[in-house]
Design an enzyme around this catalytic site. Structure first.
Site, PDB file in Angstrom:
ATOM      1  N   LYS A 182      39.668  26.267  38.323  1.00 20.94           N
ATOM      2  CA  LYS A 182      40.812  26.082  39.234  1.00 20.94           C
ATOM      3  C   LYS A 182      40.353  26.017  40.699  1.00 20.94           C
ATOM      4  CE  LYS A 182      42.502  30.765  40.272  1.00 20.94           C
ATOM      5  NZ  LYS A 182      42.096  30.888  41.665  1.00 20.94           N
ATOM      6  N   GLU A 206      34.299  38.966  36.064  1.00 22.40           N
ATOM      7  CA  GLU A 206      34.843  39.676  34.913  1.00 22.40           C
ATOM      8  C   GLU A 206      33.674  40.119  34.031  1.00 22.40           C
ATOM      9  OE1 GLU A 206      38.036  37.503  33.040  1.00 22.40           O
ATOM     10  OE2 GLU A 206      38.855  36.996  34.994  1.00 22.40           O
ATOM     11  N   ASP A 226      53.099  46.278  40.350  1.00 21.97           N
ATOM     12  CA  ASP A 226      53.208  45.001  39.632  1.00 21.97           C
ATOM     13  C   ASP A 226      54.670  44.794  39.247  1.00 21.97           C
ATOM     14  OD1 ASP A 226      50.678  43.318  38.103  1.00 21.97           O
ATOM     15  OD2 ASP A 226      52.733  42.839  37.489  1.00 21.97           O
ATOM     16  N   THR A 284      42.481  34.352  45.819  1.00 22.37           N
ATOM     17  CA  THR A 284      41.783  33.159  46.300  1.00 22.37           C
ATOM     18  C   THR A 284      42.843  32.147  46.719  1.00 22.37           C
ATOM     19  OG1 THR A 284      40.003  33.632  44.774  1.00 22.37           O
ATOM     20  CG2 THR A 284      40.110  31.383  45.652  1.00 22.37           C
ATOM     21  N   GLY A 298      33.873  28.073  32.329  1.00 23.19           N
ATOM     22  CA  GLY A 298      35.289  28.188  32.000  1.00 23.19           C
ATOM     23  C   GLY A 298      35.840  29.351  32.794  1.00 23.19           C
ATOM     24  N   GLU A 355      37.713  38.235  47.215  1.00 21.13           N
ATOM     25  CA  GLU A 355      37.070  39.072  46.190  1.00 21.13           C
ATOM     26  C   GLU A 355      36.005  38.249  45.465  1.00 21.13           C
ATOM     27  OE1 GLU A 355      37.318  42.435  45.261  1.00 21.13           O
ATOM     28  OE2 GLU A 355      35.551  41.611  44.303  1.00 21.13           O
ATOM     29  N   PHE A 356      34.843  38.862  45.248  1.00 23.37           N
ATOM     30  CA  PHE A 356      33.747  38.131  44.609  1.00 23.37           C
ATOM     31  C   PHE A 356      33.344  38.724  43.260  1.00 23.37           C
ATOM     32  CE2 PHE A 356      33.327  37.490  49.213  1.00 23.37           C
ATOM     33  CZ  PHE A 356      33.343  36.095  49.279  1.00 23.37           C
ATOM     34  N   CYS A 364      38.701  31.067  37.116  1.00 22.03           N
ATOM     35  CA  CYS A 364      38.412  30.814  38.529  1.00 22.03           C
ATOM     36  C   CYS A 364      37.649  29.536  38.849  1.00 22.03           C
ATOM     37  CB  CYS A 364      37.755  32.037  39.130  1.00 22.03           C
ATOM     38  SG  CYS A 364      38.965  33.363  39.221  1.00 22.03           S
ATOM     39  N   LYS A 377      35.215  31.853  50.363  1.00 24.65           N
ATOM     40  CA  LYS A 377      35.471  32.118  48.935  1.00 24.65           C
ATOM     41  C   LYS A 377      35.370  30.832  48.124  1.00 24.65           C
ATOM     42  CE  LYS A 377      36.687  33.869  45.093  1.00 24.65           C
ATOM     43  NZ  LYS A 377      35.759  34.657  44.299  1.00 24.65           N
TER      44      LYS A 377
HETATM   45  P1  NAD Z   1      45.965  38.107  36.995  1.00 26.39           P
HETATM   46  O1  NAD Z   1      46.803  37.003  36.511  1.00 26.39           O
HETATM   47  O2  NAD Z   1      45.093  38.857  36.053  1.00 26.39           O
HETATM   48  O3  NAD Z   1      46.898  39.201  37.706  1.00 26.39           O
HETATM   49  C1  NAD Z   1      47.925  38.897  38.604  1.00 26.39           C
HETATM   50  C2  NAD Z   1      48.963  40.021  38.537  1.00 26.39           C
HETATM   51  O4  NAD Z   1      49.910  39.833  39.588  1.00 26.39           O
HETATM   52  C3  NAD Z   1      49.767  40.045  37.238  1.00 26.39           C
HETATM   53  O5  NAD Z   1      49.690  41.344  36.658  1.00 26.39           O
HETATM   54  C4  NAD Z   1      51.198  39.709  37.678  1.00 26.39           C
HETATM   55  O6  NAD Z   1      52.183  40.363  36.911  1.00 26.39           O
HETATM   56  C5  NAD Z   1      51.184  40.216  39.099  1.00 26.39           C
HETATM   57  N1  NAD Z   1      52.251  39.631  39.945  1.00 26.39           N
HETATM   58  C6  NAD Z   1      52.695  38.352  39.963  1.00 26.39           C
HETATM   59  N2  NAD Z   1      53.682  38.225  40.873  1.00 26.39           N
HETATM   60  C7  NAD Z   1      53.855  39.428  41.456  1.00 26.39           C
HETATM   61  C8  NAD Z   1      54.711  39.934  42.466  1.00 26.39           C
HETATM   62  N3  NAD Z   1      55.593  39.139  43.090  1.00 26.39           N
HETATM   63  N4  NAD Z   1      54.601  41.231  42.812  1.00 26.39           N
HETATM   64  C9  NAD Z   1      53.727  42.047  42.197  1.00 26.39           C
HETATM   65  N5  NAD Z   1      52.886  41.637  41.233  1.00 26.39           N
HETATM   66  C10 NAD Z   1      52.948  40.341  40.860  1.00 26.39           C
HETATM   67  O7  NAD Z   1      45.109  37.511  38.196  1.00 26.39           O
HETATM   68  P2  NAD Z   1      43.575  37.832  38.592  1.00 26.39           P
HETATM   69  O8  NAD Z   1      42.659  37.246  37.603  1.00 26.39           O
HETATM   70  O9  NAD Z   1      43.460  39.268  38.952  1.00 26.39           O
HETATM   71  O10 NAD Z   1      43.452  36.946  39.920  1.00 26.39           O
HETATM   72  C11 NAD Z   1      44.147  37.285  41.088  1.00 26.39           C
HETATM   73  C12 NAD Z   1      43.571  36.483  42.234  1.00 26.39           C
HETATM   74  O11 NAD Z   1      42.236  36.904  42.506  1.00 26.39           O
HETATM   75  C13 NAD Z   1      43.484  34.974  42.004  1.00 26.39           C
HETATM   76  O12 NAD Z   1      43.723  34.307  43.215  1.00 26.39           O
HETATM   77  C14 NAD Z   1      42.060  34.763  41.569  1.00 26.39           C
HETATM   78  O13 NAD Z   1      41.583  33.471  41.860  1.00 26.39           O
HETATM   79  C15 NAD Z   1      41.336  35.792  42.417  1.00 26.39           C
HETATM   80  N6  NAD Z   1      40.079  36.285  41.834  1.00 26.39           N
HETATM   81  C16 NAD Z   1      40.026  36.582  40.508  1.00 26.39           C
HETATM   82  C17 NAD Z   1      38.839  37.091  39.962  1.00 26.39           C
HETATM   83  C18 NAD Z   1      38.725  37.390  38.491  1.00 26.39           C
HETATM   84  O14 NAD Z   1      37.620  37.679  38.049  1.00 26.39           O
HETATM   85  N7  NAD Z   1      39.776  37.343  37.712  1.00 26.39           N
HETATM   86  C19 NAD Z   1      37.740  37.314  40.806  1.00 26.39           C
HETATM   87  C20 NAD Z   1      37.856  37.013  42.168  1.00 26.39           C
HETATM   88  C21 NAD Z   1      39.038  36.499  42.679  1.00 26.39           C
HETATM   89  C1  UGA Z   2      33.168  33.929  38.939  1.00 24.40           C
HETATM   90  C2  UGA Z   2      32.194  34.285  40.072  1.00 24.40           C
HETATM   91  O1  UGA Z   2      30.906  34.575  39.509  1.00 24.40           O
HETATM   92  C3  UGA Z   2      32.687  35.499  40.863  1.00 24.40           C
HETATM   93  O2  UGA Z   2      31.805  35.744  41.961  1.00 24.40           O
HETATM   94  C4  UGA Z   2      34.090  35.183  41.400  1.00 24.40           C
HETATM   95  O3  UGA Z   2      34.617  36.312  42.079  1.00 24.40           O
HETATM   96  C5  UGA Z   2      35.007  34.848  40.239  1.00 24.40           C
HETATM   97  O4  UGA Z   2      34.464  33.707  39.504  1.00 24.40           O
HETATM   98  C6  UGA Z   2      36.362  34.455  40.718  1.00 24.40           C
HETATM   99  O5  UGA Z   2      36.522  33.941  41.788  1.00 24.40           O
HETATM  100  O6  UGA Z   2      37.243  34.705  39.910  1.00 24.40           O
HETATM  101  P1  UGA Z   2      33.657  34.887  36.498  1.00 24.40           P
HETATM  102  O7  UGA Z   2      34.472  33.654  36.335  1.00 24.40           O
HETATM  103  O8  UGA Z   2      34.221  36.195  36.112  1.00 24.40           O
HETATM  104  O9  UGA Z   2      33.201  35.038  38.033  1.00 24.40           O
HETATM  105  O10 UGA Z   2      32.331  34.743  35.633  1.00 24.40           O
HETATM  106  P2  UGA Z   2      30.900  34.045  35.835  1.00 24.40           P
HETATM  107  O11 UGA Z   2      29.883  34.993  35.372  1.00 24.40           O
HETATM  108  O12 UGA Z   2      30.719  33.474  37.174  1.00 24.40           O
HETATM  109  O13 UGA Z   2      30.985  32.868  34.768  1.00 24.40           O
HETATM  110  C7  UGA Z   2      31.884  31.796  34.925  1.00 24.40           C
HETATM  111  C8  UGA Z   2      31.638  30.757  33.852  1.00 24.40           C
HETATM  112  O14 UGA Z   2      30.410  30.083  34.072  1.00 24.40           O
HETATM  113  C9  UGA Z   2      31.562  31.324  32.433  1.00 24.40           C
HETATM  114  O15 UGA Z   2      32.235  30.458  31.566  1.00 24.40           O
HETATM  115  C10 UGA Z   2      30.085  31.352  32.138  1.00 24.40           C
HETATM  116  O16 UGA Z   2      29.805  31.238  30.769  1.00 24.40           O
HETATM  117  C11 UGA Z   2      29.611  30.118  32.901  1.00 24.40           C
HETATM  118  N1  UGA Z   2      28.183  30.164  33.307  1.00 24.40           N
HETATM  119  C12 UGA Z   2      27.767  31.115  34.169  1.00 24.40           C
HETATM  120  C13 UGA Z   2      27.307  29.214  32.820  1.00 24.40           C
HETATM  121  O17 UGA Z   2      27.679  28.326  32.036  1.00 24.40           O
HETATM  122  N2  UGA Z   2      25.993  29.259  33.238  1.00 24.40           N
HETATM  123  C14 UGA Z   2      25.536  30.202  34.103  1.00 24.40           C
HETATM  124  O18 UGA Z   2      24.338  30.167  34.431  1.00 24.40           O
HETATM  125  C15 UGA Z   2      26.448  31.154  34.584  1.00 24.40           C
END
Ligand code: NAD
Ligand code: UGA
Length: 440
Positions: A264, A156, A31, A122, A258, A152-153, A261, A205
Site C-alpha cells: 500500500k 510485525e 479504540d 503512515t 506482501g 513508526e518503523f 504496508c 516514512k
Molecule cells: P490496524 O488496522 O491493525 O489497527 C487500526 C486500529 O484503529 C483498529 O483497531 C481500528 O479499530 C482502530 N480505529 C479505526 N478508526 C478509529 C477511530 N476513529 N478511533 C479509534 N480507533 C479507530 O492498523 P496497523 O497495522 O496498526 O496500522 C496503523 C498505521 O500504522 C497505518 O498507517 C500503517 O501503515 C502504519 N504502520 C503499520 C505498521 C505495521 O507493522 N502494521 C508498521 C508501521 C506503520
Molecule cells: C515493513 C518494514 O520493514 C517496517 O520498517 C515498517 O514499519 C512496516 O513495513 C510498515 O510500515 O508497516 P513488515 O511489513 O512488518 O515491516 O515486514 P518486513 O519484514 O519488512 O517484510 C515485508 C514483506 O517483505 C514480507 O512479505 C516479507 O516476506 C518480504 N521480504 C522481506 C522479502 O521478500 N525479502 C526480504 O529480504 C525481506
C-alpha cells in the site's frame, strides 16, 4: 511520568501503548472496536505478536496501562495523543484517510486542554497540516494544540523489540517546542532523534518503505537473471551483503513483499508523485516486479507437475505474509492458493498461527494440523512463509508420505543438494546453478 493516549489499538497502537507504559508513563489505549477493548481489558490480545501479551498484561497489572472506547475519558488528562489508525489503499492506490479524519474530529470535540497530537500512522505528505485544519474546524471553542509527525518503523513479528530499540526516531513539526517535548518522551529509547518539518517526516516514512521494497524487487529481478544465467541468487545476496554500502538485509529473493504496508505504501507514494505530475518510474518497476512473483510461482509448479494442476494435491507451508505473525493482509498465500484452486488443484495448508485468520479468507483451502499430515498423499509442497519450524522438517518422513516428490521453495530456505539427494524434485527461486543442477 507523562499522560499518554494512543488512538487505535491495532499493530502499531497496541505496541506503542505497551512500550510507553513500560517506560513508566500512564497510558490509555483507545479504540472504537468495543470487542477489541473488552478483550484487551481481560488480557486477550487482538493479534499474534511475540511478547505482546506479557508486556501488556504486566503494565496493566502495574496500573500504567488501561483501555477504553471513550474519547472523553481518554483525553481527560492526556498531554500526548498518538494516532495509530489504519491508512489502507483507496481505489486508485491513494491512502484512504477516513480513519485519520474521524480521529481528528473526535479529538477536536473531546479535548478539554492543550495537547500534542502525534501521528504514527503512515500518511501522505501534507496530512499533518490537514489534521491541524480539521481539529481547528471542529473544536467547539479554540484550545491550542500542536501536530507532530512521528512515523513508526516497527516490523510485525518483532514489533516490541523494534519499538524498544528503534534505529532512529523521526519527528516532524512546525512547532519546535512541541517536537522537543515529544523528543523527551523518546529519550529512554536511546536512539538518534531527528527533528525536521512535518512534510519531510511524513516523506521519510514513505521513502524508507519504498527503498526497502525496492531492495526486495531488485533482488527478485537479479533472481530471474540468475536463473537464466546459471547463478545462485542466495549466494549472490550473501556476497553483495558483505559490502557495507549494500548491507545483507532485505536481499532475500522469493515470493516478493506482501503485508499491510509495503504494497500500500509504494502504491500511495507513486500516487502522490503522479498527482503532482511526476512519473514514478522506479516505483512502477518495483510494483511490476513484485506483482509477477505470485503467478510465476504457480506457473513454475504447474511446469514441475507436468503441465497440469488438475487433481494435484498441493500443500502450502505457511500462510501469513511473513513469519511470527498471524497477519494475512496481502499475504502471497492468498493469491497463490486462489490461482492453484482456479487451476483445479486441491489445496491444503499449514501455518503455525495464521490458520484461523486464513480460514475466513480462503474457504477453498483445507487447513491441516501439521506439515506431515499435509504431506500425506500430496503431490507437491510449496514454501510460502519462512517460519523457523519449517527449516528442519523430517524430509525422509515427508518423502515417504508424499505421492509425488515435488518441493517448490518460495523462500529459498532449503539446501537444493540435500533435498535432491533424498529423492525430491526441488526448485527454489533464482537458484540457477544449484537449483538447475538438481533438476537436470
Ligand atoms: P490496524 O488496522 O491493525 O489497527 C487500526 C486500529 O484503529 C483498529 O483497531 C481500528 O479499530 C482502530 N480505529 C479505526 N478508526 C478509529 C477511530 N476513529 N478511533 C479509534 N480507533 C479507530 O492498523 P496497523 O497495522 O496498526 O496500522 C496503523 C498505521 O500504522 C497505518 O498507517 C500503517 O501503515 C502504519 N504502520 C503499520 C505498521 C505495521 O507493522 N502494521 C508498521 C508501521 C506503520
Ligand atoms: C515493513 C518494514 O520493514 C517496517 O520498517 C515498517 O514499519 C512496516 O513495513 C510498515 O510500515 O508497516 P513488515 O511489513 O512488518 O515491516 O515486514 P518486513 O519484514 O519488512 O517484510 C515485508 C514483506 O517483505 C514480507 O512479505 C516479507 O516476506 C518480504 N521480504 C522481506 C522479502 O521478500 N525479502 C526480504 O529480504 C525481506
Amino acid at each position: 511520568m507523562k499522560n499518554i493516549t494512543v488512538i487505535g489499538t491495532g499493530y502499531v497502537g497496541i505496541v506503542t501503548a505497551a512500550v510507553f507504559a513500560d517506560l513508566g508513563n500512564r497510558v490509555i489505549g483507545l479504540d472504537i472496536n468495543e470487542e477489541k477493548i473488552e478483550n484487551l481489558k481481560r488480557g486477550i490480545m487482538p493479534i499474534y505478536e511475540p511478547g505482546l501479551e506479557e508486556i501488556v498484561c504486566r503494565n496493566m497489572r502495574a496500573g500504567r496501562l488501561s483501555f477504553t472506547t471513550s474519547y472523553a475519558e481518554a483525553l481527560k488528562e492526556c498531554e500526548f495523543c498518538f494516532i495509530g489508525v489504519g491508512t489502507p489503499s483507496g481505489v486508485d492506490g491513494e491512502a484512504d484517510l477516513q480513519y485519520v479524519e474521524a480521529v481528528a474530529i473526535s479529538i477536536a470535540k473531546h479535548m478539554t486542554h492543550p495537547l500534542i497530537i502525534i501521528n504514527k500512522s503512515t500518511v501522505p505528505v501534507g496530512t499533518g497540516d490537514w489534521v491541524a485544519e480539521i481539529v481547528k474546524k471542529h473544536q467547539p471553542s479554540p484550545i491550542p494544540f500542536s501536530v507532530v509527525s512521528c512515523p513508526e518503523f516497527l516490523r510485525e513479528g518483532s514489533a516490541i523489540a523494534d519499538c524498544l530499540n528503534p534505529h532512529r526516531t523521526v519527528l516532524g513539526s512546525l512547532d519546535r517546542e512541541a517536537a522537543e517535548k515529544v523528543a523527551q518522551l523518546h529519550l529512554p529509547l536511546r536512539a538518534p532523534i531527528m527533528i525536521t518539518d512535518l512534510r519531510t517526516a511524513e516523506m521519510i516514512k514513505y521513502a524508507s518503505n519504498a527503498f526497502l521494497a525496492t531492495k526486495i524487487s531488485f533482488i527478485n529481478e537479479i533472481a530471474n537473471i540468475c536463473e537464466a544465467l546459471g547463478a545462485d541468487v542466495k549466494e549472490v545476496a550473501v556476497g553483495m551483503g558483505y559490502d557495507k554500502r549494500i548491507g545483507p538485509q532485505f536481499l532475500e529473493a522469493g515470493l516478493g513483499y506482501g503485508g499491510s504496508c509495503f504494497p500500500k505504501d509504494v502504491k500511495a507514494l507513486a500516487y502522490m508523485a503522479a498527482e503532482k505530475g511526476r512519473h514514478p518510474q522506479l516505483l512502477e518497476a518495483v510494483m511490476a516486479i513484485n506483482n509477477d512473483r505470485r503467478p510465476m510461482v504457480v506457473n513454475r509448479l504447474k511446469e514441475m507437475l507436468g503441465g497440469d494442476l488438475r487433481g494435484k494435491v498441493v500443500g502450502l507451508l505457511g500462510l501469513a505474509f511473513k513469519p511470527n505473525t498471524d497477519d494475512m493482509r496481502d499475504a502471497p498465500s492468498i493469491d497463490i492458493a486462489r490461482m492453484l484452486d482456479e487451476n483445479g488443484a486441491i489445496v491444503r495448508a499449514y501455518d503455525p498461527v495464521a490458520m484461523d485468520a486464513a480460514a475466513a479468507i480462503l474457504p477453498e483451502v483445507k487447513m491441516m494440523p501439521d506439515p506431515y499430515t499435509m504431506a500425506d498423499g500430496a503431490d507437491a509442497l510449496v514454501v510460502v512463509t519462512d517460519w523457523n519450524e519449517f527449516k528442519n522438517l523430517d524430509f525422509e518422513r515427508i518423502r515417504d508420505l508424499m505421492r509425488t516428490h515435488v518441493i517448490l521453495d518460495g523462500r529459498n530456505i532449503y539446501d537444493p543438494a540435500a533435498l535432491s539427494e533424498l529423492g525430491f524434485r526441488y526448485r527454489g527461486l533464482g537458484r540457477g546453478y544449484n537449483g538447475a543442477r538438481v533438476e537436470e
